[in-house]
Structures are given as structure tokens and as C-alpha cells.
Write an enzyme that holds these catalytic residues in place. Structure first.
Site, PDB file in Angstrom:
ATOM      1  CB  CYS A  99      40.047  52.922   9.968  1.00 21.11           C
ATOM      2  SG  CYS A  99      40.520  55.054   9.486  1.00 21.11           S
ATOM      3  CG  ASP A 480      62.716  19.620 -10.223  1.00 23.54           C
ATOM      4  OD1 ASP A 480      62.783  18.169  -9.896  1.00 23.54           O
ATOM      5  OD2 ASP A 480      61.945  19.535 -10.643  1.00 23.54           O
TER       6      ASP A 480
END
Ligand code: ADP
Ligand code: MG
Length: 804
Positions: A99, A480
Site C-alpha cells: 500500500c 580518534d
């Protein structure tokens, strides 16, 4: 989010304009009045805090340019729409992934729609308007034409409307009654009554359960799509046409029951995300002119003081101005550790205050809080599609037409050659049912939404299904250093002057130059200077040198603060001092002028408590780990050894970090995790960028695909595991759905199936696939409770436990 509010009630078109230069609430009123007087404008609301004008107008009488002209004529600035705004609607009554496709197809045909995407799993429709304005009524009409009802999505802050209990829904009742009639039909048939007698209950059952299906099928036909509703309706009507009333009604009844059950399960997934929205309080207690007033959160201005009573949710992001308390971070970050707060502590919207009453100075408007950002991201995440889903869509787009074509041949050409119309038409009808891609279409989105919801409750925010798929395929993780592996709160351990300056002078010069820098080292230096009561002298011409340091002009001399790179000439004594500090794992910041070095400040940044375990857990998952840092090699190696990362690349400038990622990626798709401005390019380059949400900079959060809201690295292996499980679930779903289709294709030609078996298999498979996906919601969901903040004896009672 706020875009939804722009859709003016009753107006044809709404737009939102960013207005700059308003410096008082009064200007807002002026603009409002002036815009309201324009012919064709039905309503204008100007929000001073947000700096926006939301205007509803009749498009045939006036356009956005004329409205902008008027604002400019009043002396204010108009910013171009930052990005195409996305308008969201809730769509009710969708019970299949198919749908969603029908609705999308209908909307894309509207000229004012640039793109439309319907997420079946969440029931959300997102529309990107072609020119920044949207015709709400046109969208609603287009959805209604496809046979569904849409409403403008509930803005955040407002409580979502509570739905009827499931057993009261009309569709469920109709299906239930129809199922009983259907059973009655079989009973009559068994009793040996004449055919007309059983045909009546079968017909009624078909009408009761099938009318919504037939209607949806009709709309699909008009949109020229062979969706499952259309296929099922044709199969049922065809069966009746060849006199098989029982088979015809079985198709529709089983299909309707399947849809109902599936809807109930998918609703569970939708709730998982709605729960997040409910975290945002709608009202705040603001202190104005010494009086406490209750105002909608959206109207709290930056800088206003908000009173947060014990047990209340914090309504806005801000800083504690008065009072002490403990705040439960669990709502966003997934960890239920009460954190002590005192004046100057930062607090975030959505979190639960403990037993102290605190006054919070708002630092962000309601639309910009961390919580609002998460909700917005999660919503956008639902609209984006993963590659796995694209595969399924492509497969279904080829599979269904082929099988439908086969069915047509079977019903027409084959009987011409061999006769026996009834038998071949019946086989063709079974093929139509087998052509339904039901289970296949639903295999991916439900799993992805379940996983996104599940992750967000643990403080891991995926910006879409694609991010989950990418993380599942990652073979390496790059970290990092500062702010990611370490806490990002370095403290000054030594100040060593060289030459004429004193310790205090070195520190206060550095602090003056760093005053406006957001770098963790800068904040550490500023804190140390503050603690020693050193005032920062004013500086000018500040210049940020990413990955190296900062420079500024102080007392007409240029002062440099940063790494070795800034001071090419260094004496032997300085080299030895630096080496000594760095061997101990301290980051050395040099302070000086272009003529020479005045001193060294040594800082040590404690590791995040979860770093070690997170790295070990990633190794256990078979991932390669790499640390990328701009810091000195000796420091990097020491920290790297402590947390256990396998490879280290140090002294990298921001663009070198990006190149390092490209290198690592050559062998293995890589996730990069970082927090800083200098990490953003690397985050964007990596297969998956992961940002720290609370301590991270906005740039990093924007660039990332995944955000760890609690800055808790322990969530990283959890996220990887969840992503892998999600993809395994999806692959299982797709495999099983295709296998069942294959088996039924063969069985149909072998002549051993019938309609109701085919429907049962199809709906059964859809249900299994949905249930299988729902298991992702439960993945390691430990119950967390608001009352995790233990009451302190003798403290005042909870004033307003916000009902959670
Ligand atoms: P990381 O990769 O660890 O986040 P950066 O790339 O931000 O580090 O910085 C690399 C190095 O540059 C730091 O170790 C420090 O020596 C220096 N540096 C960068 N910015 C600053 C600053 N604002 N103040 C002092 N030193 C800085
Ligand atoms: Mg960093």
C-alpha cells in the site's frame, strides 16, 4: 518536527521563512501584523525565539516571494530555506508494504511534490515539496484517493493521540464477524445443504472482510499497480466466477486475518519510536518577573530561567543556575547512572531530575535541544532506505509482473490448447496469490525500524537503515584519541616557564589566546587559569590552526599556543623536557611568539572508563582497531597501549586523518569514531562515521551516520552486534520469503495446492517475518526505571513525578 507546525489550519499552502534581525518579541508582532494584512495571507505566526515566520496563504493570490519582499521591506533579513523541508504525515489504515508503494506513486504525480516516501513500518509519510512550500490539502487528497487517511504528524511535545484498544478497531470487528460467517458457510456445506444455502454466508463473509481489500485494490488498479490487494481481490472474484465460493471467501478471510495480525505486531514497532517522542515535556515552569508561569516549551526563550522540580523532566537544554540535584541520564543515553549536578553543570532536555529542585538557564530553544535533534534524526532515519531494501523492491518489481503474466497465459492460452478451462483458471488464480510479494516487501523495513528503535533506547542513534547495513559490514574501527578514547577533559599537570615569564604568566597568556577555542586542550588550560584566579587579558585576531593550535594578538604581539609544528626552532633543553613529559603520556602545549618559546604547559587527559573494554569487545568481534590522532607519537603510543588498540597513526593533520582512513579502508570497510571538528572529514570518508553525541561537536554529529548519545564507548560493540543481527535477520527473512514462493510455484504446477493454502502460506510467512524482526526490539533490553535516582533521606518529597 517544527516543519509540521507550518501547515496552517484550513489554508491551502503553508511556508516557513527564517527571519533574521529580530531583536525583540515586539518586532515579531509587527511582522505578524504586516504579513497578516497582505491580501491572500490567511494567517501568519512569527516566532521570535526561533526566528521564523510561518505563513499560511492562498497560492492563487500570493506567493512566497511577495511574502519575503514584505519582510525585507520591514527591515529584516530573509534566509533562503536551508534545506528542502520535509513534511511529515501519519497515514492510517495501511496494512501492507505494498500500500505504501501505491501512495507514493500517487503523490509523485503531484507537481508540487519533489519526492515522497512512505514508511510502512512506522506509518509515516515524508514529502519533500518541490519549492519549499506545500499544499497540504493536495497531499491529503492524494492519499485519500489511494484509499487511506492521512493526518498531519503530531508535533513533538504534544502527546500522541492514544489509539483505540485493538479489539475495538472497526476492521478487527468486521474481520471477526466475517470469519464466523465463513466458518458457518463450511458447516452448512458439510451438512449437505444445497449450494445456495452455503453461498449466502460465504458471500457475506467476503463482503465483510473483503470490502477494504477490494477498495484498496481498486485504487491500486487506478494507479496501474498490481498490488497485493488487487491480486487477492481478483483471485477471490475469479474463484467465485468458477463457482468456488468456499475458496473465494477463504482467500479474503485469511488475507484479512493475516493483515490484522500483522498490523498488531507492526504497531509494536511503531510504539518503540513514539516512546522517544513522549520523552519531550510539553510545558515548562518559567520564572518571569519573579513569578512562576507555565508555558509551552516552544515559548521558552534562550536565557530564561526554568524551574525543574524534583522528579520532573528537564524541558530544555541548559545550565544549572541554582540548586543541586542528581539527574538520571538514562532517557537519552541508555545508562541509568544518576549524575550529580550543581551550578554551571549542563543539563539536557528529556532527562529526569532527582530530588533537588534546580533552576536551569535555557541555552537552547526547544527545537534545538539534543533530544529534539535525536527525534528528528530518528524520524529522518525511517525515511531513508537501506541497500537491502532496494534489492527487495527491485526483486518484487520484476517477480510480480512475471508471475501475473504467467497467470494470464495459464488462464487464456493453455486452455485453448488443452481445454479444461476450470482447472487452468483455478491454477492461474493460485498463481495470482503466489505472485503477492507480501512477506518479501515487509522483510526489511520492519527489521530496520525495530533495530533503530531498539538502538535509540540504548543511546545509539542510527541515521537510517543504510547506516545499520554499513556497520554490519565493517571490518575495522578507527578511533580518534582526544575526546573519544580519552574523556576530553584534560587537566594541567605542569606549567614550565622558559625565559623571562613566570609560571602564572605563561598560563594566563595561553588562557587568553585560547579563550574562544572549543578544543579540549583549550578548555583545560582555561579551567586551570580560572582555578588559579588568573584573569584572561583581551586578545584580537584569533586564528584557529586546526590540528596545530591557535594564535592571537596580545598586547600588540602575536602569541602562539599549540604543538611543536608552530615552533620550528627548539633548544636541546626544550626537546628533552618535551620528550620527558610525553613519555609519561602527557600532551605538551607550547606557548610562545614567532621569536621563541616562553613555556610549556603539560596536560593529562584521563581515559574514558569504558575505552579498554570496548576495544577488547571489538577485537572479540573480529574487528581491526586503529587509533588516529593529531597528538604526539609518544603520547599516542602510551594511550594506545593502555586501551589496547592494535595500530597507531600519530601526528596527523585533519586532512591526513582522512587519508589515513582511505588507507585503512583499502583492506576493510572501516568505521571511524570521533568527536571533533577536525574529525568531520574522516567521519564522512569512512564507510560508517560515528560521533560522540554529548561531548561531540555539531559538525561531527552532522557528518556521522551513527551517534553515541551517551558518549559511552561500551555501546559501540553493542551497536555492531545489533547491526549484524539485524542484517542476519533480514537475510533470513528474504531467504525464507523467496523459498516459500519458489515452493508454491512448483506446487501450483504440480497441481497439489489450492487458493487457501497459498494465502495461508503467504500471510503466515509475512507474520513470521514480522515476528522475527520484532525480536530485534527485545535485544538486551534491560528494564530501566525513572526512579533509578535513589531518594535521599530527609529530602523533600517528589513534587511532580511526570507520570513515568
Ligand atoms: P586529536 O586528533 O587528538 O583530536 P587535534 O588534531 O585536535 O588532536 O590536535 C593535534 C595537536 O595539535 C594536539 O595534540 C595539540 O598539540 C595541538 N593543538 C590543536 N589545537 C590546539 C589548541 N587549541 N590548543 C593547543 N594545542 C592544540
Ligand atoms: Mg578529537
Amino acid at each position: 518536527m517544527s516543519e509540521t507546525a507550518t501547515i496552517g489550519t484550513g489554508a491551502d499552502v503553508g511556508c516557513r521563512i527564517d527571519v533574521s534581525g529580530m531583536d525583540c518579541g515586539d518586532c515579531a508582532k509587527t511582522i505578524e501584523a504586516s504579513l497578516g494584512a497582505l491580501p491572500g495571507v490567511r494567517s501568519a505566526t512569527v516566532n521570535f525565539v526561533r526566528g521564523t515566520a510561518e505563513v499560511a496563504y492562498a497560492p492563487e493570490r500570493i506567493g512566497r516571494p511577495a511574502i519575503e519582499e514584505r519582510i525585507k521591506a520591514l527591515g529584516y533579513g530573509v534566509a533562503p530555506p536551508p534545506m528542502p523541508a520535509i513534511w511529515t504525515f501519519d497515514v492510517a489504515g495501511m496494512d501492507c508494504g505494498d500500500c505504501a508503494k501505491t501512495i507514493e506513486a500517487g503523490l509523485r504525480r503531484l507537481p508540487e511534490v519533489a519526492s515522497a516516501s512512505v514508511n510502512f513500518a512506522s506509518g509515516r509519510l515524508s514529502v519533500t515539496p518541490a519549492d519549499g512550500t506545500i499544499a497540504r490539502d493536495a497531499v491529503l487528497a492524494a492519499v485519500a484517493q489511494a484509499g487511506y487517511a492521512a493526518t498531519v504528524a503530531t508535533p513533538h511535545g504534544a502527546a500522541p493521540p492514544s489509539p483505540l484498544p485493538w479489539w475495538q478497531a472497526r476492521r478487527v470487528l468486521e474481520t471477526g464477524v466475517a470469519a464466523m460467517l465463513w466458518l458457518a458457510g463450511f458447516a452448512v456445506e458439510r451438512a449437505g445443504a444445497p449450494r445456495v444455502a452455503s453461498a449466502a454466508p460465504f458471500l457475506l463473509a467476503m463482503l465483510g472482510a473483503g470490502h477494504p481489500i477490494a477498495r484498496a485494490g481498486w485504487y491500486a488498479l487506478r494507479a496501474r499497480r498490481a498490488d497485493m490487494n488487487l491480486l487477492m481481490t481478483v483471485a477471490a472474484v475469479g474463484a467465485v466466477g468458477i463457482g468456488r465460493w468456499d475458496e473465494g471467501s477463504s482467500v479474503l478471510i485469511l488475507f484479512a486475518i493475516g493483515l490484522t495480525l500483522q498490523n498488531l505486531t507492526v504497531d509494536r514497532t511503531r510504539q518503540a519510536i513514539k516512546a522517544l517522542v513522549a520523552l519531550a515535556p510539553a510545558e515548562a515552569l518559567v520564572v518571569r518577573d519573579g513569578r512562576e508561569v507555565v508555558v509551552p516549551v516552544a515559548e521558552v526563550g534562550i536565557g530564561e530561567t526554568v524551574l525543574v522540580r524534583a522528579g520532573d523532566r528537564v524541558p530544555v537544554d541548559g545550565v544549572v543556575a541554582r540548586g543541586v540535584s542528581a539527574i538520571d541520564q538514562s532517557s537519552i543515553t541508555g545508562e541509568s547512572v544518576p549524575v550529580e549536578v550543581a551550578p554551571e553543570s549542563a543539563v539536557f532536555a528529556g532527562r529526569i531530575n532527582g530530588d533537588g529542585v534546580i533552576e536551569v538557564r535555557a541555552t537552547e530553544a526547544a527545537g534545538d535541544t539534543t533530544l529534539a535533534r535525536i527525534i528528528h534524526l530518528v524520524e529522518e532515519a525511517q525515511a531513508s532506505r537501506a541497500p537491502a531494501q532496494a534489492f527487495v523492491d527491485r526483486f518484487a518489481a520484476v517477480y510480480t509482473p512475471i508471475v501475473v503474466g504467467g497467470a494470464l497465459l495459464l488462464a487464456t492460452a493453455v486452455p485453448l490448447l488443452v481445454g479444461d478451462y476450470r482447472l487452468w483458471i483455478f491454477k492461474a488464480l493460485v498463481l495470482l496469490v503466489v505472485a503477492c510479494p507480501c512477506a518479501l516487501v515487509i522483510s526489511t523495513p520492519v527489521a530496520l525500524v525495530a533495530a533503530i528503535g531498539s538502538a535509540s533506547r540504548r543511546g545509539v542513534l542510527f541515521k537510517g537503515g543504510a547506516a545499520i547495513e554499513a556497520l554490519a559490514g565493517v571490518r575495522a574501527v578507527a578511533f580518534d584519541n582526544t575526546g573519544t578514547l580519552t574523556a576530553g577533559r584534560p587537566s594541567v599537570s605542569h606549567v614550565i616557564p622558559f625565559g623571562a615569564l613566570t609560571e602564572a604568566e605563561v598560563l594566563s597568556r595561553a588562557a587568553a589566546v585560547e579563550a574562544r577555542s572549543t578544543h579540549p586542550l583549550a578548555r583545560g588550560i582555561a579551567r586551570a587559569a580560572g582555578e588559579r584566579g588568573l584573569a584572561a587579558a583581551p586578545v584580537t585576531d584569533e586564528l584557529n590552526l586546526p590540528g596545530q593550535g591557535v594564535q592571537a594578538v596580545l598586547d600588540e604581539a602575536t602569541v602562539l599556543v599549540g604543538s611543536r609544528r608552530l615552533f620550528p626552532v627548539r633548544s636541546k633543553l626544550i626537546e628533552e623536557t618535551l620528550a620527558g613529559l610525553e613519555r609519561e603520556g602527557r600532551t605538551a602545549v607550547l606557548v610562545g611568539t614567532p621569536e621563541g618559546i616562553d613555556g610549556i604547559i603539560a596536560l593529562a587527559d584521563p581515559l574514558r572508563p569504558s575505552s579498554r573494554d570496548a576495544v577488547a569487545a571489538l577485537h572479540a568481534l573480529g574487528l581491526r582497531t586503529v587509533m588516529l590522532t593529531g597528538d604526539n607519537r609518544a603520547v599516542a603510543e602510551r594511550i594506545g597501549r593502555e586501551v589496547g588498540v592494535a595500530e597507531i597513526a600519530a601526528e596527523l593533520l585533519p586532512e591526513e586523518k582522512m587519508r589515513a582512513i582511505t588507507d585503512v579502508q583499502r583492506g576493510s570497510p572501516t568505521a571511524m569514531i570521533g568527536d571533533g571538528v577536525n574529525d568531520a572529514p574522516a567521519l564522512a570518508t569512512a564507510a560508517v562515521g560515528i560521533a560522540m553525541g554529548a561531548g561531540g561537536t555539531d559538525v561531527a554529529i552532522e557528518a556521522a551516520d551513527v551517534v553515541l548519545m551517551g558518549d559511552d564507548l561500551a555501546q559501540l560493540p553493542v551497536a555492531v552486534r545489533l547491526a549484524r543481527r539485524t542484517m542476519a535477520t533480514i537475510r533470513g527473512n528474504i531467504g525464507a520469503a523467496i523459498a516459500v514462493k519458489g515452493v508454491f510455484l512448483i506446487l501450483t504446477f504440480a497441481g497439489v495446492t489450492n487458493l487457501w493454502l497459498a494465502v495461508l502460506a503467504d500471510m503466515g510467512m509475512s507474520l513470521l517475518v514480522t515476528l522475527n524482526s520484532l525480536r530485534l526490539i527485545r535485544l538486551r533490553a534491560e528494564p530501566r526505571r525513572a526512579s533509578a535516582v535513589a531518594p535521599i533521606a530527609g529530602s523533600r518529597p517528589l513534587l511532580g513525578s511526570a507520570g513515568d
